[in-house]
Every structure is written in C-alpha cells, then in structure tokens.
Design an enzyme around this catalytic site. Sequence first.
Site, PDB file in Angstrom:
ATOM      1  N   TRP A  31      25.483  95.276 -94.658  1.00  0.00           N
ATOM      2  CA  TRP A  31      24.374  94.396 -94.264  1.00  0.00           C
ATOM      3  C   TRP A  31      23.969  94.870 -92.879  1.00  0.00           C
ATOM      4  O   TRP A  31      24.723  94.738 -91.916  1.00  0.00           O
ATOM      5  CB  TRP A  31      24.857  92.944 -94.235  1.00  0.00           C
ATOM      6  CG  TRP A  31      23.775  91.935 -94.052  1.00  0.00           C
ATOM      7  CD1 TRP A  31      23.024  91.342 -95.029  1.00  0.00           C
ATOM      8  CD2 TRP A  31      23.338  91.360 -92.817  1.00  0.00           C
ATOM      9  NE1 TRP A  31      22.140  90.446 -94.467  1.00  0.00           N
ATOM     10  CE2 TRP A  31      22.309  90.437 -93.119  1.00  0.00           C
ATOM     11  CE3 TRP A  31      23.690  91.533 -91.473  1.00  0.00           C
ATOM     12  CZ2 TRP A  31      21.640  89.695 -92.142  1.00  0.00           C
ATOM     13  CZ3 TRP A  31      23.026  90.795 -90.497  1.00  0.00           C
ATOM     14  CH2 TRP A  31      22.013  89.887 -90.851  1.00  0.00           C
ATOM     15  N   LYS A  51      26.138  85.752 -97.207  1.00  0.00           N
ATOM     16  CA  LYS A  51      26.906  84.551 -97.535  1.00  0.00           C
ATOM     17  C   LYS A  51      27.763  84.087 -96.365  1.00  0.00           C
ATOM     18  O   LYS A  51      27.884  82.907 -96.101  1.00  0.00           O
ATOM     19  CB  LYS A  51      27.787  84.846 -98.746  1.00  0.00           C
ATOM     20  CG  LYS A  51      28.539  83.640 -99.257  1.00  0.00           C
ATOM     21  CD  LYS A  51      27.612  82.646 -99.911  1.00  0.00           C
ATOM     22  CE  LYS A  51      28.289  81.358-100.273  1.00  0.00           C
ATOM     23  NZ  LYS A  51      27.296  80.272-100.437  1.00  0.00           N
ATOM     24  N   HIS A  73       3.356  62.152 -85.638  1.00  0.00           N
ATOM     25  CA  HIS A  73       3.454  62.781 -84.319  1.00  0.00           C
ATOM     26  C   HIS A  73       3.137  64.268 -84.381  1.00  0.00           C
ATOM     27  O   HIS A  73       3.558  65.026 -83.508  1.00  0.00           O
ATOM     28  CB  HIS A  73       4.847  62.532 -83.735  1.00  0.00           C
ATOM     29  CG  HIS A  73       5.144  61.075 -83.598  1.00  0.00           C
ATOM     30  ND1 HIS A  73       4.570  60.292 -82.641  1.00  0.00           N
ATOM     31  CD2 HIS A  73       5.893  60.246 -84.374  1.00  0.00           C
ATOM     32  CE1 HIS A  73       4.982  59.049 -82.790  1.00  0.00           C
ATOM     33  NE2 HIS A  73       5.786  58.991 -83.843  1.00  0.00           N
ATOM     34  N   GLU A 126      17.540  69.961 -95.752  1.00  0.00           N
ATOM     35  CA  GLU A 126      18.259  70.839 -96.683  1.00  0.00           C
ATOM     36  C   GLU A 126      17.326  71.281 -97.816  1.00  0.00           C
ATOM     37  O   GLU A 126      17.368  72.442 -98.246  1.00  0.00           O
ATOM     38  CB  GLU A 126      19.504  70.101 -97.217  1.00  0.00           C
ATOM     39  CG  GLU A 126      20.267  70.760 -98.343  1.00  0.00           C
ATOM     40  CD  GLU A 126      20.885  72.110 -97.988  1.00  0.00           C
ATOM     41  OE1 GLU A 126      20.779  72.557 -96.845  1.00  0.00           O
ATOM     42  OE2 GLU A 126      21.455  72.746 -98.895  1.00  0.00           O
ATOM     43  N   LYS A 182      16.558  75.109 -98.635  1.00  0.00           N
ATOM     44  CA  LYS A 182      16.843  75.706 -99.954  1.00  0.00           C
ATOM     45  C   LYS A 182      15.595  76.404-100.495  1.00  0.00           C
ATOM     46  O   LYS A 182      15.668  77.515-100.987  1.00  0.00           O
ATOM     47  CB  LYS A 182      17.281  74.658-100.986  1.00  0.00           C
ATOM     48  CG  LYS A 182      18.674  74.145-100.930  1.00  0.00           C
ATOM     49  CD  LYS A 182      19.764  75.130-101.275  1.00  0.00           C
ATOM     50  CE  LYS A 182      20.268  75.872-100.067  1.00  0.00           C
ATOM     51  NZ  LYS A 182      21.390  75.329 -99.368  1.00  0.00           N
ATOM     52  N   ARG A 215      28.109  88.537-100.876  1.00  0.00           N
ATOM     53  CA  ARG A 215      28.146  88.379 -99.417  1.00  0.00           C
ATOM     54  C   ARG A 215      26.841  88.795 -98.760  1.00  0.00           C
ATOM     55  O   ARG A 215      26.593  88.473 -97.611  1.00  0.00           O
ATOM     56  CB  ARG A 215      29.293  89.218 -98.840  1.00  0.00           C
ATOM     57  CG  ARG A 215      30.650  88.727 -99.258  1.00  0.00           C
ATOM     58  CD  ARG A 215      31.721  89.753 -98.948  1.00  0.00           C
ATOM     59  NE  ARG A 215      31.972  89.897 -97.536  1.00  0.00           N
ATOM     60  CZ  ARG A 215      32.961  89.302 -96.888  1.00  0.00           C
ATOM     61  NH1 ARG A 215      33.794  88.539 -97.543  1.00  0.00           N
ATOM     62  NH2 ARG A 215      33.142  89.484 -95.600  1.00  0.00           N
ATOM     63  N   GLU A 242      14.714  79.641 -98.370  1.00  0.00           N
ATOM     64  CA  GLU A 242      15.617  80.785 -98.425  1.00  0.00           C
ATOM     65  C   GLU A 242      15.632  81.494 -99.774  1.00  0.00           C
ATOM     66  O   GLU A 242      15.816  82.698 -99.817  1.00  0.00           O
ATOM     67  CB  GLU A 242      17.033  80.448 -97.940  1.00  0.00           C
ATOM     68  CG  GLU A 242      17.821  79.487 -98.770  1.00  0.00           C
ATOM     69  CD  GLU A 242      19.179  79.180 -98.157  1.00  0.00           C
ATOM     70  OE1 GLU A 242      19.700  79.948 -97.348  1.00  0.00           O
ATOM     71  OE2 GLU A 242      19.737  78.128 -98.522  1.00  0.00           O
ATOM     72  N   CYS A 289      28.806  92.280 -94.668  1.00  0.00           N
ATOM     73  CA  CYS A 289      29.363  93.487 -95.293  1.00  0.00           C
ATOM     74  C   CYS A 289      30.663  93.206 -96.068  1.00  0.00           C
ATOM     75  O   CYS A 289      31.378  92.255 -95.753  1.00  0.00           O
ATOM     76  CB  CYS A 289      29.695  94.507 -94.228  1.00  0.00           C
ATOM     77  SG  CYS A 289      28.373  94.810 -93.074  1.00  0.00           S
ATOM     78  N   ASN A 313      33.313  96.121 -91.116  1.00  0.00           N
ATOM     79  CA  ASN A 313      32.581  94.842 -91.076  1.00  0.00           C
ATOM     80  C   ASN A 313      32.593  94.384 -89.628  1.00  0.00           C
ATOM     81  O   ASN A 313      33.627  94.502 -88.969  1.00  0.00           O
ATOM     82  CB  ASN A 313      33.305  93.753 -91.877  1.00  0.00           C
ATOM     83  CG  ASN A 313      33.183  93.955 -93.360  1.00  0.00           C
ATOM     84  OD1 ASN A 313      32.545  94.890 -93.804  1.00  0.00           O
ATOM     85  ND2 ASN A 313      33.809  93.078 -94.127  1.00  0.00           N
ATOM     86  N   GLY A 314      31.489  93.804 -89.160  1.00  0.00           N
ATOM     87  CA  GLY A 314      31.459  93.270 -87.798  1.00  0.00           C
ATOM     88  C   GLY A 314      30.654  94.158 -86.869  1.00  0.00           C
ATOM     89  O   GLY A 314      29.850  94.966 -87.307  1.00  0.00           O
TER      90      GLY A 314
HETATM   91  C1  F6R Z   1      22.173  77.967 -96.660  1.00  0.00           C
HETATM   92  C2  F6R Z   1      23.490  78.412 -96.249  1.00  0.00           C
HETATM   93  C3  F6R Z   1      23.718  78.652 -94.801  1.00  0.00           C
HETATM   94  C4  F6R Z   1      25.169  78.299 -94.425  1.00  0.00           C
HETATM   95  C5  F6R Z   1      25.440  78.707 -92.960  1.00  0.00           C
HETATM   96  C6  F6R Z   1      26.810  78.287 -92.513  1.00  0.00           C
HETATM   97  O1  F6R Z   1      22.095  77.785 -98.033  1.00  0.00           O
HETATM   98  O2  F6R Z   1      24.354  78.619 -97.049  1.00  0.00           O
HETATM   99  O3  F6R Z   1      22.816  77.967 -94.003  1.00  0.00           O
HETATM  100  O4  F6R Z   1      25.362  76.941 -94.584  1.00  0.00           O
HETATM  101  O5  F6R Z   1      25.309  80.090 -92.841  1.00  0.00           O
HETATM  102  O6  F6R Z   1      27.781  78.870 -93.311  1.00  0.00           O
HETATM  103  P1  F6R Z   1      29.254  78.302 -93.393  1.00  0.00           P
HETATM  104  O7  F6R Z   1      29.172  76.970 -94.040  1.00  0.00           O
HETATM  105  O8  F6R Z   1      29.988  79.296 -94.222  1.00  0.00           O
HETATM  106  O9  F6R Z   1      29.757  78.215 -91.994  1.00  0.00           O
END
Ligand code: F6R
Length: 615
Positions: free
Chosen positions: A74, A610, A505, A482, A486, A27, A489, A2, A98-99
């Site tokens: 959110w 985010k 395996h 990764e 990517k 965010r 997501e 949020c 927020n929270g």
């Molecule tokens: C994926 C992504 C997330 C963040 C994760 C940790 O693209 O961005 O997996 O890496 O939420 O976030 P931070 O690095 O902000 O602790």
Amino acid sequence: MCGIIGIISQSNVSIRLLEGLKRLEYRGYDSAGIATITDGGIDRRRAEGKLEKLIDVVNDHPLEGHIGIGHTRWATHGGVTKSNAHPMANETVAVVHNGIIENFASLKENLIKRGAVFTSDTDTEVVMHIVTFHMQEGLTPFKAVQKALSQIKGAFALAFLFKNHDNMLIAARRGSPLVLGMTESELFIGSDAIALASWVKTLCYLEEGDIATLTLNDTTPEIIISDADGEIVQRPLRQTNITVDAISKGAFTHYMLKEIFEQPLTISDTLQSLISIEDESFHSPLLALNKPFSKIRIIACGTSYYAGMVAKYWFEKLAHIHVDVEIASEFRYRTPVFDGQTLNLFITQSGETIDTMAALTLVKQNNETCLSIVNVSESSIARASDFVIHTMAGPEIGVASTKAFTAQLVVLAAICLKFAKERCTISETEWTQYFQSFAKLPGCISELLRNDGIYHQLATHLCQVHHALYLGRGVNFPIALEGALKLKEISYIHAEGYPAGELKHGPIALIDPKMPVIVLAPHDEWFEKTLSNVQEVLARGAKVIIFSDEKGTKQIIEQTKTMKCLEIVTLPESNILTAPILFTLPIQLLAYYTAHMKGTDVDQPRNLAKSVTVE
Ligand code: F6R
C-alpha cells in the site's frame, strides 16, 4: 495496509506465497510481489495493481524455490509502480516491509555517497542496501539485520531472504505486527494470523524489537528469537481459531455483504460473552473492570470513533459519567491534561491503528488506566492495555467496518449498564427492560435482514446521485455520520452526516431536489424535533428517505401528507441502547447495494486499507 508472507518448505512455495497474499488482500494494497531462492540466487516477480496481475506474471514465468517471501504494498513512499513493489532485492538480499522508515532520507543520502544505486523511490530500499553493506563487511545475515535495525527509525515489520541461504528467513518487528507459524516440517511468517490460516494452528507473535531466525535443517524446523537487547527469548505459543471458512466469502458476492448478514450471530456472541441475559448478570471481562475513575476518555479513529460518540450519549444519560470522545490522531499531538482519575477507553477493530496506539502510549506514560475494546485479540493495542474486552465479531475482511462496529456498540452498551448498575443511576425496571431488549436484538436484526429488498430498491435511486446528506439526533447522530462514511468509502458518493438540529446553521443551503436526505428517526425523545427538520427539507424539495419504527411511521405519514417522503422504512421497535445498533443495519445495506450497483470494488475500495499502520 501492506501484507507480508514468508514460507520455508521442502516443496515449491510460489503458489502458496500467492495464496497467502490473496488472504492478505483485505488489508488494502496496490501492487504485489514474491521472491524465492532458486539455485542459490534470488529470483522475484512483481506486478502493479491487483494480485491477478502477479498471478498472470507467475503463470507466464514460473518461480521455483522452496523458500520465499511475498508482499502486498500500500504505497507510502513512491508511486504505485512495479519498480516500487516489494520485495526490494539485489543479488545478496531480498526484503519485504510494512510500515515506514522515518529516517530514510538521510540514510539514502549516505548510502548513495557509499555507491549504492537505488532502483525505487521506496523507504524500504535503504534497508536492503544497509543490510547488503553489512554483509559485505563480513557480518552474518542475522548480525547484518541486527546492525541495520539499530540504524533505522520508525515503525515496521520486515522479512528477509538471503542469497545462498535456501533454508533461512529472518523476520523483525518494531511497531508493526508479525506472526510466526510452525508445523512439523515447515515454517511461516505472516503479517497477521489470517495469512497463515489453513497451514498452521500454533502461532507465535513477535514482540517489540524482536528479531527471529527461522531455519529448516533437513526436515527440522527451528525458530530462534532475540529480543531488543539481543538476548535469546521464548515467546508464548498461541492456538489460532481462524478457520478458512471464517475468512471465505461463502455464497455471498462480497465479504462486506457476508459480514452484514453475520451480525445477528456476532451481536449475540458478543452479548453472551459479557452478560447473562437469563439471570441479568455480567461475565468476567466486565467484572474485571473494577478500578475507580471519575470520568471516561474514549479514543479511536473512523468508524470506531463513531462507536465512541454513541457511547458518550449512553454513559452520560444512563450512568451519569462525564465522557470526552477524542480522535486519536488529534489527541496524540495535543497537550491533554491528565488527572490520574480518568478511565481511557480505546476502541479499535484491528488493534493496530497507529494513531490509537500512539494515544495509548501517551496515556500510559501519564499513568492513567487503559481499557481497550478490540476485535483482533493478539493485536498490539490489546497487548498494551491494562484491561481488554474482545468483540466477538470474528475476522472482518471487508475494508469497510460493519460487524465489528455493531459488536463494539454491544460491548459499550454492556459496559454502560454495568456502570449504571454500580452507580444506581437506572431503576430495576429499566435494568430489566434493557436486558430483555438485548435478548430480542439478534432476532430483530434477522428480521430486518430478511426484508433487505427495500434497500436494494432505494439503492437504484442513490446510485445516481453525486451527494447525500444523513441526519440523526441524539444516539443516532453518530449513526448518521457512520452512514455518510459507509456510503462515501465504498460508493465514492460524497456524503455528509449532520445532527438534524445543525441543518439550519449552514447545510440546509445544499438542499435541492437532487439532494437525497437520509434520516434516522426512531420514535424516541428526539423524534418530534427530527420530524420538524424533515418538514424543513421536504419544503425545499429534497428527496427524503426516513428510517423509523411503527409509531414513528404513523406520525410521519400523518404529518407529511402534503409533501410526501420518497420512502419511509419501518424498523423493529428499539430503545436508547438498541436503536443505534439496529439503525446501523439500514445504512450499511444502503451503502452496500449502492456501491454494488455502481460497480465499485466494495471489499477493497480505492486508496483504503483495513488496518491503518501509518500516520
Ligand atoms: C471505516 C473503517 C475505518 C476504521 C478506522 C479505525 O469503515 O473501517 O474508519 O474504523 O480506520 O480502525 P480500527 O478500528 O481498526 O482502529
């Protein structure tokens, strides 16, 4: 997650509240709203879905007022509906949050017994009712908020607006960040500095337990902050260097693409902040790392966790240090053994991830050293750590992390070299070679980006599939993870990353002509083994896309003559330190172009946020 915005001005604020919310879109959110004071009373507009819907509502039913608060929500408690969108408001008070209010259920029960009528399923609404009851008991808005906060449990940031107070906002922080801004005649509240970019240069970050009263008396702005004990305190003022340019898309279709293309610069900036390539020496952030330790524990989430996994290979091989890599959400609820000799390394782009923060708190309670690698310099994790190294990635707006990840890898590689030098575990020749390869890295990445047509072309194939497999070995195994993350997501294509040696395996059962297999295979110590695994999947009809280098490409062509790969992409030469950084670019571009072709919301993928500030 949020986002919060608040403004006190002498002119109408609704357009700027929307502008601030627009900057907070990155965010992640699913509904939005704003509230102002008009003729002494609270008025609000809310809408489910994207901000454009709220903008339409405000265009149809304009909102007057010189003071207001806004929110992007959110969903946590209660579905994505207009009635659950913030601000929560009644005649007396409006609040954005927020929270999470952890004890909301018991509070709600009591409030209902006292006659409160709930109009939403949110935890936030309890705060509104509690503050209202306290104001009805005769408390001032500040005292009512202070008393309410003593009753609620959880991690939160709150901003309040009160009936008949058209010159005062109250902001409170516990767990989630809040920043205040002031000009000569206006006052602002934001959940981060990005929300306030372009309006203010001087910021003040609230600390844990702070409650701030922002007042505009005639044209004189004033901020009074009381700490958790109710004492009036001064918080340091900071200058922000976030410019509107840094948070605009420029000529790019998406922030994510812009951020991928910024990597030659962000990698170079991060490198230069840590090492001097010319005289092969380290700068102060690395030199400050001088506490003795016997092993390293890396703690992070998501993409940042994968950066930690790469670092484990580096630290063990080049500096001979034992490394454990931990997922923060698991670590915090285990019963780890602390020996007081461990260097704990937290990796986080946002510096606000709640699980990483909780893990840091646990480590601190057990008196071990905490080093954090963060991109947001004023973040909670940066402020709580013993040592901090900043990644110079600049604001990352696309929800999927790209430039922050490669910047984290650069920091980790530099730390590794420092430890290797101190422990004499690499030779002078290797040392010089690594420095030289760092010097060339931004140029190699620029070259790779100039040839991005191939990724576009590969995406035409990938955007038609439902599943994909990513394989890598050694330092490129985490990059395979990764790559899969990517892709899933942002394109919503199911993807898995595996160490190539694990294929037999289990996952090999999935291989058929409909399963693309993306392989990361520089000509390194693991190359021959990976190539054998490629033969195995080719023999089972998979469509294989391999990323390698010149030497590797030659060998792959020779050895797969009869069963051709769908594509072999040749990248610049790399070594153990530069390969994971370089091989990240293709998997980012592949995911981006695939998602773009599928027409998904690349910058704000569904359900994602985010900065993950709830568990
Ligand atoms: C994926 C992504 C997330 C963040 C994760 C940790 O693209 O961005 O997996 O890496 O939420 O976030 P931070 O690095 O902000 O602790």
